[in-house]
Motif scaffolding. Sequence first.
Motif, PDB file in Angstrom:
ATOM      1  N   THR A  42       0.991  -0.901  -0.063  1.00  0.00           N
ATOM      2  CA  THR A  42       0.260  -0.131   0.047  1.00  0.00           C
ATOM      3  C   THR A  42       0.638   1.054  -0.084  1.00  0.00           C
ATOM      4  O   THR A  42       2.214   1.274   0.397  1.00  0.00           O
ATOM      5  N   GLU A 192     -13.891   0.397  -4.590  1.00  0.00           N
ATOM      6  CA  GLU A 192     -12.374  -0.646  -4.104  1.00  0.00           C
ATOM      7  C   GLU A 192     -11.439  -0.828  -5.375  1.00  0.00           C
ATOM      8  O   GLU A 192     -10.453  -0.612  -5.028  1.00  0.00           O
ATOM      9  N   GLU A 193     -12.224  -0.997  -6.460  1.00  0.00           N
ATOM     10  CA  GLU A 193     -11.208  -0.666  -7.868  1.00  0.00           C
ATOM     11  C   GLU A 193     -10.419   0.343  -8.170  1.00  0.00           C
ATOM     12  O   GLU A 193      -9.141   0.271  -7.630  1.00  0.00           O
ATOM     13  N   ARG A 196      -8.216   1.417  -5.087  1.00  0.00           N
ATOM     14  CA  ARG A 196      -6.771  -0.028  -4.964  1.00  0.00           C
ATOM     15  C   ARG A 196      -5.710   1.213  -6.583  1.00  0.00           C
ATOM     16  O   ARG A 196      -4.275   1.184  -6.238  1.00  0.00           O
ATOM     17  N   ASP A 199      -4.331   4.040  -5.005  1.00  0.00           N
ATOM     18  CA  ASP A 199      -2.901   3.787  -3.956  1.00  0.00           C
ATOM     19  C   ASP A 199      -1.876   3.352  -4.594  1.00  0.00           C
ATOM     20  O   ASP A 199      -0.343   3.466  -5.219  1.00  0.00           O
ATOM     21  N   THR A 200      -2.025   2.194  -6.509  1.00  0.00           N
ATOM     22  CA  THR A 200      -1.118   1.693  -6.744  1.00  0.00           C
ATOM     23  C   THR A 200      -0.057   3.015  -7.619  1.00  0.00           C
ATOM     24  O   THR A 200       0.804   3.095  -8.212  1.00  0.00           O
TER      25      THR A 200
END
Length: 396
Positions: A42, A192-193, A196, A199-200
């Motif tokens: 993360t 959520e996608e 994520r 975050d990446t």
Amino acid sequence: MASGEGLEDIVAGKSAISTIDGKRGVLTYRGISIHDLADHSTFEETVYLLWYGRLPKAVELRNFCEQAWAEVRLPKDVVAQLHSLPDDANPMSLLRTGVSLLGLSDPEEGGSNAPEQPAPGVNLIGQLGPEAPGFGPNHPNSKKAVRLLGQMAALVAAIQRLQKHQDLVAPRPGKSIAYNFLLMLTGKEPDEEATRIFDTCLILHADHEFNASTFTARVAAGTLSDLHSAIVAAVCALKGPLHGGANTAVMKMLMEVQDPARAQDWVKDALDKKKKIMGFGHRMYKGEDPRATHLRKMSESLCAKVGRPDLYELSKNIETAMFALKQIKPNVDFYSASVYYSLGIDPELYTPIFAMSRVSGWIAHVLEQLANNRLIRPVADYVGRQDVPYAPLAQR
Ligand code: SDX
């Protein structure tokens, strides 16, 4: 081009934070592959790694996240001052001023800049983690660092909302920086996608050795200036289109070209006119930028998801044309543009988003510089005139 121009290939100092093998397309943070971090880590865990030299244990990560997440908000006086700034200004200019204002309001402003000394007999080599001498969690610089990490996300979101005359959105306690940034920007809970993927993106942009903005931060820190001043300097260096400013310019290019079928002709015409194609080329990578590998994949899936497969196709066609005509590959800025666009983010905000991630790397480098500081002061190869007689004003 003369050798050493733009400090090409000049080793300008030691660092143990990140390293690049440009020939093999390898990037590591503290020795760990960027691919492993992008796939499994993360942003918060990555920041801990950059700052303290090793991955956190579960309890350390929890404590670090609690501290960082609590800082995803802006002091009231800073918000009030942001309201008084011109709302049509370049968001990077607003960010520059915003970080400066955060420095003025920081409770640790004026605190010691010197690292903690090791206890007698302690061997510094190989000592990692917040318990190691240097900048432990209670040092003024560590407190400033964690505060600034959270505040940068809040600041970037606030800049956009103030420019759109929208009320600021409060963060949700206990949620990540990526989640809260998207929430504070859009006012809607991100799925959520999206969280994520964003975050990446933050992980991929976090650090990159002695790039221009990081080096700028180190030069400022090397004078024993304070942390916020070094970060303001770095923001200034990131703003330009040869560096972080390229991601916004890429999106403008994609909007201009529009039709995937036009890509080849558009690139050829631009190259014939000796224009630089934004999002391509790199001082270090002559092959694939490993960050672009992830961003390309994310662009493909996100563009399809939001019903804009043409945007990915256009990007891919530009990449193909650039390689056919110039053998130059995309850098981190190229596919991040279509990723952010597909997340519904305005192009003008892409460079500030780069900064809200890179602040983690800037801080790591400032602390590393201060831990073993010597003023950075290179020499110039003087090519000007010599022995020129002084002419008094009346005789010129
Ligand atoms: C970032 O350093 C970092 O690590 C930066 C970064 C990070 O994470 O911190 O990776 C982030 O800043 C990425 C780069 C973003 N900038 C751009 O996308 C702007 C477009 N790219 C370029 O202007 C250029 O490639 C640079 C600035 C990135 C690198 O510049 P260099 O190393 O000084 O290379 P150069 O300009 O001297 O180019 C060498 C040759 C030239 O051709 P010749 O004159 O030798 O024939 O390559 C050509 C250039 O014309 N070239 C390009 C090009 N990039 C290089 N030609 C057209 N379009 C391009 N984008």
